[in-house]
Design an enzyme around this catalytic site. Structure first.
Site, PDB file in Angstrom:
ATOM      1  CD  GLU A 256      -2.943  -1.121   0.360  1.00 31.15           C
ATOM      2  OE1 GLU A 256      -3.144  -0.057  -0.272  1.00 31.15           O
ATOM      3  OE2 GLU A 256      -3.605  -2.150   0.181  1.00 31.15           O
ATOM      4  CB  CYS A 295      -1.978   6.977   1.876  1.00 35.23           C
ATOM      5  SG  CYS A 295      -3.275   6.060   2.719  1.00 35.23           S
TER       6      CYS A 295
HETATM    7  P1  NAP Z   1       8.289   4.843   4.749  1.00 31.42           P
HETATM    8  O1  NAP Z   1       9.429   5.703   5.117  1.00 31.42           O
HETATM    9  O2  NAP Z   1       8.315   4.165   3.438  1.00 31.42           O
HETATM   10  O3  NAP Z   1       8.188   3.760   5.928  1.00 31.42           O
HETATM   11  C1  NAP Z   1       7.132   2.859   5.960  1.00 31.42           C
HETATM   12  C2  NAP Z   1       7.479   1.716   6.900  1.00 31.42           C
HETATM   13  O4  NAP Z   1       8.551   0.964   6.346  1.00 31.42           O
HETATM   14  C3  NAP Z   1       7.969   2.176   8.271  1.00 31.42           C
HETATM   15  O5  NAP Z   1       7.493   1.297   9.257  1.00 31.42           O
HETATM   16  C4  NAP Z   1       9.480   2.063   8.148  1.00 31.42           C
HETATM   17  O6  NAP Z   1      10.113   1.911   9.370  1.00 31.42           O
HETATM   18  C5  NAP Z   1       9.558   0.795   7.333  1.00 31.42           C
HETATM   19  N1  NAP Z   1      10.841   0.565   6.694  1.00 31.42           N
HETATM   20  C6  NAP Z   1      11.675   1.474   6.149  1.00 31.42           C
HETATM   21  N2  NAP Z   1      12.761   0.846   5.656  1.00 31.42           N
HETATM   22  C7  NAP Z   1      12.597  -0.481   5.911  1.00 31.42           C
HETATM   23  C8  NAP Z   1      13.387  -1.631   5.674  1.00 31.42           C
HETATM   24  N3  NAP Z   1      14.566  -1.580   5.059  1.00 31.42           N
HETATM   25  N4  NAP Z   1      12.925  -2.840   6.073  1.00 31.42           N
HETATM   26  C9  NAP Z   1      11.741  -2.945   6.708  1.00 31.42           C
HETATM   27  N5  NAP Z   1      10.947  -1.864   6.964  1.00 31.42           N
HETATM   28  C10 NAP Z   1      11.375  -0.656   6.567  1.00 31.42           C
HETATM   29  O7  NAP Z   1       6.921   5.639   4.825  1.00 31.42           O
HETATM   30  P2  NAP Z   1       6.411   6.606   5.979  1.00 31.42           P
HETATM   31  O8  NAP Z   1       7.208   7.854   5.925  1.00 31.42           O
HETATM   32  O9  NAP Z   1       6.318   5.878   7.275  1.00 31.42           O
HETATM   33  O10 NAP Z   1       4.924   6.884   5.508  1.00 31.42           O
HETATM   34  C11 NAP Z   1       4.575   7.853   4.570  1.00 31.42           C
HETATM   35  C12 NAP Z   1       4.280   7.235   3.240  1.00 31.42           C
HETATM   36  O11 NAP Z   1       3.399   6.153   3.380  1.00 31.42           O
HETATM   37  C13 NAP Z   1       3.599   8.191   2.288  1.00 31.42           C
HETATM   38  O12 NAP Z   1       4.230   8.110   1.049  1.00 31.42           O
HETATM   39  C14 NAP Z   1       2.171   7.689   2.213  1.00 31.42           C
HETATM   40  O13 NAP Z   1       1.518   7.966   0.994  1.00 31.42           O
HETATM   41  C15 NAP Z   1       2.338   6.240   2.428  1.00 31.42           C
HETATM   42  N6  NAP Z   1       1.132   5.648   2.991  1.00 31.42           N
HETATM   43  C16 NAP Z   1       0.381   4.810   2.230  1.00 31.42           C
HETATM   44  C17 NAP Z   1      -0.774   4.259   2.741  1.00 31.42           C
HETATM   45  C18 NAP Z   1      -1.621   3.323   1.942  1.00 31.42           C
HETATM   46  O14 NAP Z   1      -2.471   2.665   2.535  1.00 31.42           O
HETATM   47  N7  NAP Z   1      -1.455   3.212   0.654  1.00 31.42           N
HETATM   48  C19 NAP Z   1      -1.175   4.568   4.036  1.00 31.42           C
HETATM   49  C20 NAP Z   1      -0.388   5.422   4.786  1.00 31.42           C
HETATM   50  C21 NAP Z   1       0.761   5.968   4.255  1.00 31.42           C
HETATM   51  P3  NAP Z   1      10.844   3.159  10.099  1.00 31.42           P
HETATM   52  O15 NAP Z   1       9.800   4.182  10.364  1.00 31.42           O
HETATM   53  O16 NAP Z   1      11.402   2.547  11.308  1.00 31.42           O
HETATM   54  O17 NAP Z   1      11.883   3.652   9.127  1.00 31.42           O
END
Ligand code: NAP
Length: 518
Positions: A256, A295
């Site tokens: 997602e 999102c």
């Molecule tokens: P993100 O930086 O991509 O992180 C998402 C998750 O992935 C976090 O729990 C992060 O952990 C984890 N992660 C990062 N690197 C990883 C790795 N190498 N291995 C395993 N896990 C890893 O996104 P965010 O800043 O939290 O969220 C914002 C983004 O999410 C926006 O682009 C938004 O559009 C999107 N989003 C989408 C939806 C949907 O349902 N489509 C819903 C909400 C948000 P850490 O925080 O510990 O780095």
């Protein structure tokens, strides 16, 4: 300062590495430390499969639904305490915190309700049985059964409660244990919810584990019966999808990701229509709710050329009246962004949009000396073809107005330039025009909100994700699908075609009366 722990193999445990600080985004002060270094991730995976899976599948769907109901009630009972944590760690106003928390408990309750009709077996019939041979004696029936693996849930920072619980609702009901990892910037909220989950004893041993910090080498231990359900940015999602172990083992992966959601105003909607009021109200809600960190928030607003001035004037007026400030203050309508990293990202993104658009209100500036505050920001595109408008998600209170010629074909073309979206909203009363747009954008979207005068007064803004409708989208949005009632369980179930004697297969596994079908 509190050090957040992880719940692994039935016990709360602390990492042994260098902890990462979490901040209060209003005060810019450190409020918690987070680290999961050195935890036994291989053991967590094995324990989930052996202990959690066995305990969950000891009962059928209906009983697991009752567990979800108890969990929903336990979290709801802590609502006020959790709202306070959400203000402190997420910068959420009371309304924004409720949006996340009630979304969590509401989704758990919705799946609990759904389970009431699913019975006490550990399989679900999938469609009707079908005759396969010359006579109906040779019969086929598809069924779905729980996969004996573990579900690893990776969540984004913006919905620490809802994100965790909507995934948990589906995997628990399906009979699959979960290891849940929150986004670190708002992990204190998720941690408090996880504490309620474990203290409530609503779920059996092993059904729920919680990793606060990095997942370590968890993914290296996954196999063909396991699932990775990821929510976050497209960039992180793509990296995880390509993980060698997951590719090699054909582990199920669903993403997602982010999305350049659009709202489309039709030429037939006048200023006095209820649909117009809904259009404006929805845009203001989506731009400012959770400080635009949703999102599903609208990022591109498609407006017929001759209506651009009216739309911009109305939105600027409404947005400039939004009270921005400390989320603990009741008068505040919009709090800060959730973290310093978010502030950097959002202001950088706004600067990029400003190169191809006029700033009608707001802009990439820090509003206060302390705290990650930005103003609701509306851009008006100078050139609607500029790539950045259709490819850069600025994850904050920010959207761009794009003018078009009012034709359905042009609306479809611009909407689909987002490359795949979670939700598009169409504001129109002309049914023929609407149908052309809906069918044109449908292959590129997971959800389409069709707003007309008939429903303008009684529905949520398109940013609202409901358990009854699927959440996800093709292409850039990740290609995933969650929720949507029973469809949300598919990720955790194996579909299998049974072929054999109708008297046995049809009767035991079918949903229709096999005698009537003969
Ligand atoms: P993100 O930086 O991509 O992180 C998402 C998750 O992935 C976090 O729990 C992060 O952990 C984890 N992660 C990062 N690197 C990883 C790795 N190498 N291995 C395993 N896990 C890893 O996104 P965010 O800043 O939290 O969220 C914002 C983004 O999410 C926006 O682009 C938004 O559009 C999107 N989003 C989408 C939806 C949907 O349902 N489509 C819903 C909400 C948000 P850490 O925080 O510990 O780095």
């Amino acid at each position: 300062m509190i050090t957040l722990e992880s719940f692994v193999r039935g016990a709360w445990q602390r990492g042994n590495g260098k902890p990462r600080p979490l901040q209060d985004p209003t005060q810019e002060t450190d409020i918690a430390l987070c680290d999961s270094t050195g935890l036994d991730f291989a053991g967590a995976v094995a324990w989930a499969r052996a202990t959690g899976g066995a305990n969950l599948r000891r009962v059928g769907f209906a009983e697991r639904g009752r567990w979800l109901k108890a969990l929903s009630a336990a979290i709801h009972a802590q609502r006020d305490a959790l709202i306070a944590v959400s203000a402190q760690n997420g910068g959420s106003t009371r309304g924004d915190a409720k949006f996340d928390l009630d979304g969590a408990t509401g989704t758990l309750a919705a799946y609990a309700k759904l389970a009431e009709s699913l019975g006490d077996e550990n399989f679900l019939p999938d469609g009707d049985g079908v005759q396969l041979g010359r006579t109906a004696r040779f019969w086929g029936q598809h069924v779905r059964v729980p996969r004996p693996g573990v579900a690893v849930h990776v969540n984004a920072f913006n919905f620490p409660a809802w994100g965790m619980c909507e995934k948990l609702a589906c995997s628990v009901l399906a009979g699959v244990p979960a290891i849940s990892k929150p986004g670190t910037p708002t992990a204190l909220v998720a941690y408090r919810v996880a504490q309620v989950v474990t203290q409530s004893n609503a779920l059996p041993e092993g059904a729920f584990q919680f990793v606060c910090g990095s997942l370590g080498d968890t993914l290296d231990w996954l196999g063909p019966q396991d699932t990775l359900a990821f929510t976050g940015s497209a960039k992180t999602g793509a990296m995880l999808k390509g993980h060698a172990r997951l590719v090699g083992a054909n582990t199920r992966v669903t993403l997602e990701a982010d999305s350049l959601n659009c709202a489309i105003l039709a030429p037939d909607v006048g200023d006095d229509a209820d649909t117009w009021s809904a259009f404006v109200n929805h845009l203001v809600t989506d731009l400012t709710q959770k400080t635009g960190q949703k999102c599903t928030a609208v990022r591109r607003i498609l407006v017929p050329r001759d209506r651009v001035e009216a739309v911009v004037e109305t939105l600027v007026d409404r947005l400039s009246r939004i009270a921005i400030g400390d989320p603990a203050d009741e008068a505040t309508k919009m709090g800060p962004l959730a973290s310093g990293a978010q502030f950097e990202d959002v202001t950088k993104g706004m600067k990029a949009l400003a190169t191809v658009a006029r700033t009608a209100c707001g802009g990439p500036v820090k509003l206060k000396d302390r705290g990650f505050f930005v103003a609701p920001t509306l851009f008006v595109a100078n050139d609607v073809e500029a790539d950045v408008l259709h490819s850069l998600e600025v994850f904050g209170p920010c959207a761009s107005v794009l003018c078009y010629d009012g034709s359905a074909a042009e609306a479809v073309r611009l909407a689909n330039r987002g490359g795949g979206g979670l939700v598009a909203s169409v504001y129109a009363n002309d049914k023929r025009w609407t149908d052309d747009v809906v069918l044109g954008i449908a292959p590129w979207h997971g959800r389409i909100w069709v707003c007309s005068d008939k429903v303008a007064d009684q529905a949520y803004a398109p940013g609202m994700v409901l358990p009854q409708s699927i959440h996800g989208g093709p292409g850039r949005a990740g290609g995933g699908e969650e929720l949507g009632g029973l469809r949300g369980l598919d990720l955790y179930l194996q579909r299998v075609a049974l072929q054999g004697d109708q008297g046995h297969i049809g009767r035991r596994f079918g949903r229709s009366n096999p005698d009537a079908a003969v």
